[in-house]
Design a protein around this motif. Sequence first.
Motif, PDB file in Angstrom:
ATOM      1  N   THR A  50       0.837  -1.208   0.000  1.00 12.35           N
ATOM      2  CA  THR A  50       0.000   0.000   0.000  1.00 12.35           C
ATOM      3  C   THR A  50       0.874   1.262   0.000  1.00 12.35           C
ATOM      4  O   THR A  50       2.082   1.205   0.260  1.00 12.35           O
ATOM      5  CB  THR A  50      -0.933   0.035   1.237  1.00 12.35           C
ATOM      6  N   TYR A  51       0.221   2.381  -0.299  1.00 11.83           N
ATOM      7  CA  TYR A  51       0.925   3.675  -0.310  1.00 11.83           C
ATOM      8  C   TYR A  51       0.183   4.598   0.645  1.00 11.83           C
ATOM      9  O   TYR A  51      -1.042   4.585   0.680  1.00 11.83           O
ATOM     10  CB  TYR A  51       0.870   4.288  -1.708  1.00 11.83           C
ATOM     11  N   ILE A  97      -1.240   6.467  -5.157  1.00 12.93           N
ATOM     12  CA  ILE A  97      -2.440   7.241  -4.821  1.00 12.93           C
ATOM     13  C   ILE A  97      -2.316   8.676  -5.338  1.00 12.93           C
ATOM     14  O   ILE A  97      -1.214   9.161  -5.589  1.00 12.93           O
ATOM     15  CB  ILE A  97      -2.704   7.238  -3.296  1.00 12.93           C
ATOM     16  N   LEU A 123      -4.006   1.511  -8.755  1.00 16.14           N
ATOM     17  CA  LEU A 123      -4.113   2.978  -8.758  1.00 16.14           C
ATOM     18  C   LEU A 123      -5.362   3.425  -8.004  1.00 16.14           C
ATOM     19  O   LEU A 123      -6.476   2.995  -8.321  1.00 16.14           O
ATOM     20  CB  LEU A 123      -4.159   3.492 -10.197  1.00 16.14           C
ATOM     21  N   ASP A 127      -7.353   8.068   0.609  1.00 19.33           N
ATOM     22  CA  ASP A 127      -8.378   8.605   1.517  1.00 19.33           C
ATOM     23  C   ASP A 127      -8.133  10.075   1.795  1.00 19.33           C
ATOM     24  O   ASP A 127      -7.080  10.615   1.491  1.00 19.33           O
ATOM     25  CB  ASP A 127      -8.370   7.794   2.820  1.00 19.33           C
ATOM     26  N   ALA A 145      -9.084   8.684  -9.035  1.00 11.53           N
ATOM     27  CA  ALA A 145      -8.258   7.577  -9.523  1.00 11.53           C
ATOM     28  C   ALA A 145      -8.220   7.549 -11.049  1.00 11.53           C
ATOM     29  O   ALA A 145      -7.193   7.214 -11.646  1.00 11.53           O
ATOM     30  CB  ALA A 145      -8.793   6.256  -8.966  1.00 11.53           C
ATOM     31  N   TYR A 180     -16.097  -1.399  -5.303  1.00 12.82           N
ATOM     32  CA  TYR A 180     -16.756  -1.452  -3.993  1.00 12.82           C
ATOM     33  C   TYR A 180     -18.089  -2.204  -4.068  1.00 12.82           C
ATOM     34  O   TYR A 180     -19.107  -1.623  -4.462  1.00 12.82           O
ATOM     35  CB  TYR A 180     -16.983  -0.011  -3.474  1.00 12.82           C
ATOM     36  N   ASP A 193     -21.710   4.810  -8.465  1.00 16.05           N
ATOM     37  CA  ASP A 193     -20.363   4.301  -8.187  1.00 16.05           C
ATOM     38  C   ASP A 193     -19.903   3.369  -9.314  1.00 16.05           C
ATOM     39  O   ASP A 193     -18.759   3.419  -9.756  1.00 16.05           O
ATOM     40  CB  ASP A 193     -20.396   3.558  -6.843  1.00 16.05           C
ATOM     41  N   HIS A 196     -18.812   5.232 -12.344  1.00 12.17           N
ATOM     42  CA  HIS A 196     -17.439   5.736 -12.224  1.00 12.17           C
ATOM     43  C   HIS A 196     -16.423   4.600 -12.366  1.00 12.17           C
ATOM     44  O   HIS A 196     -15.336   4.798 -12.917  1.00 12.17           O
ATOM     45  CB  HIS A 196     -17.254   6.462 -10.887  1.00 12.17           C
ATOM     46  N   LYS A 200     -13.318   4.135 -15.254  1.00 11.18           N
ATOM     47  CA  LYS A 200     -11.903   3.789 -15.025  1.00 11.18           C
ATOM     48  C   LYS A 200     -11.483   2.630 -15.941  1.00 11.18           C
ATOM     49  O   LYS A 200     -10.375   2.611 -16.473  1.00 11.18           O
ATOM     50  CB  LYS A 200     -11.664   3.406 -13.552  1.00 11.18           C
ATOM     51  N   GLN A 211     -13.021  -3.744  -2.404  1.00  8.32           N
ATOM     52  CA  GLN A 211     -13.001  -3.450  -0.978  1.00  8.32           C
ATOM     53  C   GLN A 211     -13.364  -4.743  -0.230  1.00  8.32           C
ATOM     54  O   GLN A 211     -14.023  -5.628  -0.785  1.00  8.32           O
ATOM     55  CB  GLN A 211     -14.038  -2.342  -0.684  1.00  8.32           C
ATOM     56  N   TYR A 302      -6.139  -8.752   2.837  1.00  7.27           N
ATOM     57  CA  TYR A 302      -5.653  -7.556   3.534  1.00  7.27           C
ATOM     58  C   TYR A 302      -4.962  -8.018   4.809  1.00  7.27           C
ATOM     59  O   TYR A 302      -5.606  -8.637   5.664  1.00  7.27           O
ATOM     60  CB  TYR A 302      -6.823  -6.648   3.915  1.00  7.27           C
TER      61      TYR A 302
HETATM   62  P1  FAD Z   1     -12.093   6.986  -7.076  1.00  7.18           P
HETATM   63  O1  FAD Z   1     -12.250   5.932  -8.107  1.00  7.18           O
HETATM   64  O2  FAD Z   1     -11.490   8.277  -7.491  1.00  7.18           O
HETATM   65  O3  FAD Z   1     -13.530   7.237  -6.430  1.00  7.18           O
HETATM   66  C1  FAD Z   1     -13.667   8.036  -5.269  1.00  7.18           C
HETATM   67  C2  FAD Z   1     -15.122   8.512  -5.156  1.00  7.18           C
HETATM   68  O4  FAD Z   1     -15.387   9.477  -6.187  1.00  7.18           O
HETATM   69  C3  FAD Z   1     -16.164   7.413  -5.355  1.00  7.18           C
HETATM   70  O5  FAD Z   1     -17.262   7.723  -4.541  1.00  7.18           O
HETATM   71  C4  FAD Z   1     -16.539   7.520  -6.827  1.00  7.18           C
HETATM   72  O6  FAD Z   1     -17.848   7.055  -7.082  1.00  7.18           O
HETATM   73  C5  FAD Z   1     -16.401   9.010  -7.065  1.00  7.18           C
HETATM   74  N1  FAD Z   1     -15.921   9.357  -8.402  1.00  7.18           N
HETATM   75  C6  FAD Z   1     -15.024   8.693  -9.154  1.00  7.18           C
HETATM   76  N2  FAD Z   1     -14.796   9.355 -10.308  1.00  7.18           N
HETATM   77  C7  FAD Z   1     -15.561  10.478 -10.252  1.00  7.18           C
HETATM   78  C8  FAD Z   1     -15.752  11.578 -11.120  1.00  7.18           C
HETATM   79  N3  FAD Z   1     -15.107  11.640 -12.300  1.00  7.18           N
HETATM   80  N4  FAD Z   1     -16.607  12.558 -10.741  1.00  7.18           N
HETATM   81  C9  FAD Z   1     -17.268  12.500  -9.552  1.00  7.18           C
HETATM   82  N5  FAD Z   1     -17.125  11.470  -8.686  1.00  7.18           N
HETATM   83  C10 FAD Z   1     -16.275  10.487  -9.031  1.00  7.18           C
HETATM   84  N6  FAD Z   1      -5.897   4.046   0.153  1.00  7.18           N
HETATM   85  C11 FAD Z   1      -4.628   4.499   0.332  1.00  7.18           C
HETATM   86  O7  FAD Z   1      -4.452   5.642   0.778  1.00  7.18           O
HETATM   87  N7  FAD Z   1      -3.539   3.721   0.057  1.00  7.18           N
HETATM   88  C12 FAD Z   1      -3.669   2.452  -0.452  1.00  7.18           C
HETATM   89  O8  FAD Z   1      -2.670   1.800  -0.716  1.00  7.18           O
HETATM   90  C13 FAD Z   1      -4.999   1.946  -0.650  1.00  7.18           C
HETATM   91  N8  FAD Z   1      -5.187   0.691  -1.133  1.00  7.18           N
HETATM   92  C14 FAD Z   1      -6.473   0.253  -1.391  1.00  7.18           C
HETATM   93  C15 FAD Z   1      -6.663  -1.015  -1.965  1.00  7.18           C
HETATM   94  C16 FAD Z   1      -7.941  -1.477  -2.253  1.00  7.18           C
HETATM   95  C17 FAD Z   1      -8.117  -2.831  -2.881  1.00  7.18           C
HETATM   96  C18 FAD Z   1      -9.079  -0.655  -1.958  1.00  7.18           C
HETATM   97  C19 FAD Z   1     -10.465  -1.143  -2.258  1.00  7.18           C
HETATM   98  C20 FAD Z   1      -8.895   0.593  -1.377  1.00  7.18           C
HETATM   99  C21 FAD Z   1      -7.605   1.074  -1.098  1.00  7.18           C
HETATM  100  N9  FAD Z   1      -7.377   2.332  -0.549  1.00  7.18           N
HETATM  101  C22 FAD Z   1      -6.107   2.787  -0.336  1.00  7.18           C
HETATM  102  C23 FAD Z   1      -8.503   3.182  -0.175  1.00  7.18           C
HETATM  103  C24 FAD Z   1      -8.945   4.117  -1.310  1.00  7.18           C
HETATM  104  O9  FAD Z   1      -7.912   5.036  -1.589  1.00  7.18           O
HETATM  105  C25 FAD Z   1     -10.197   4.841  -0.838  1.00  7.18           C
HETATM  106  O10 FAD Z   1     -11.272   3.957  -0.776  1.00  7.18           O
HETATM  107  C26 FAD Z   1     -10.556   6.130  -1.563  1.00  7.18           C
HETATM  108  O11 FAD Z   1     -11.513   6.824  -0.753  1.00  7.18           O
HETATM  109  C27 FAD Z   1     -11.179   5.934  -2.935  1.00  7.18           C
HETATM  110  O12 FAD Z   1     -10.268   5.465  -3.829  1.00  7.18           O
HETATM  111  P2  FAD Z   1     -10.694   5.064  -5.328  1.00  7.18           P
HETATM  112  O13 FAD Z   1      -9.466   4.761  -6.043  1.00  7.18           O
HETATM  113  O14 FAD Z   1     -11.786   4.080  -5.312  1.00  7.18           O
HETATM  114  O15 FAD Z   1     -11.268   6.501  -5.819  1.00  7.18           O
END
Ligand code: FAD
Length: 318
Positions: A50-51, A97, A123, A127, A145, A180, A193, A196, A200, A211, A302
């Motif tokens: 993780t990062y 991240i 990628l 949080d 992301a 998720y 969700d 989105h 990706k 998740q 995890y």
């Molecule tokens: P995104 O895909 O960007 O989505 C975030 C939110 O924005 C979602 O609600 C989505 O519906 C919404 N969204 C997406 N695109 C858009 C758009 N274009 N316009 C408006 N809304 C949009 N966190 C860490 O800090 N380090 C880690 O190493 C890490 N590893 C993880 C590994 C796994 C397998 C999982 C499931 C999670 C991990 N996380 C980690 C947590 C993750 O970073 C969080 O859950 C974060 O809040 C969302 O990341 P995401 O990549 O899903 O975001």
Amino acid sequence: MKVTEHIANRKGRTLFTLELLPPLKGENFESINQTIDPIIEFAPSFIDVTYHREEIVYKQREDGLLERRTIRKRPGTVGISAAIKFKYNIDVVPHLICGGFSREETENALIDLYFLGIHSLLLLRGDNAVGEKVFRPEKNGNAYAIDLVRQVIEMNKGNYMEEELLNPNPTDFCIGIAGYPEKHIEAPNLTTDLAHLKEKVDAGADYIVTQMFFDNAKFFAFEKACREAGINVPIIPGLKPMSVKSQLSVLPKTFSIDLPDDLVKAVEKCTDNQQVRQVGVEWAIAQSKELIKHGVPVLHFYSMGKSDNIRKIVKEVF
Ligand code: FAD
């Protein structure tokens, strides 16, 4: 091999990966060994690292102004991933991240990773920073992301941030993203969700890691919804064995997930966390067996830095 190549070569078998956290500053590689060593004989196909962004707090000074202080750092995921790759001769999947990083810092990390022969990534947006109610991207950083996915896809085409860059060699990264089954905590609903998530994948992501969930029915419904939405990349379920009683409230609150009744009752009956750990192992074994029977390509465990419970699970199911 990249994650997609592991999946393509699996010959119907389910593979597994262990997700571990880089140690806190001040610790050393020994804590990584302690997490990986108990698992390695069961041949994980790759290891996720993780990062984490720095944790920042704002302290009030005597003059009333706020001072920005860094209170927690984790050593770089790039270096730790490389150390694991070369020590254990195993493929690694560093997470990258958006939060806390400019696009340029991300590009530099990607160049390092590619140079080190690390070609698979997960990628994520990351949080919110501790104490912040909403996610704030870094100045000149990626906001979602999908922006990070697009940055890597551009590098895969040989397009770097600086157009005049000499030797802009195309990379060949394999891209994982998060999904998720019970929706992301900030998403207004599952449909949004999922839309989105599809964006990706359409942008070029190669596989999805979910998740954590504790009810396989949630995963099966999510997988079905993905396929119906035209998301056809491999979906890797994420599993976390429960380990302490406080997770009964912490996990739903942190990850916006539901815990099944039977699991809650079994954990409530435990008189200490040793018993909770055992319940968590048994629950995860049952989940794993059913998911393997269903034909999932990989199980993503995890570890949260401790792997004695994951050892018991993989010993039983692999
Ligand atoms: P995104 O895909 O960007 O989505 C975030 C939110 O924005 C979602 O609600 C989505 O519906 C919404 N969204 C997406 N695109 C858009 C758009 N274009 N316009 C408006 N809304 C949009 N966190 C860490 O800090 N380090 C880690 O190493 C890490 N590893 C993880 C590994 C796994 C397998 C999982 C499931 C999670 C991990 N996380 C980690 C947590 C993750 O970073 C969080 O859950 C974060 O809040 C969302 O990341 P995401 O990549 O899903 O975001």
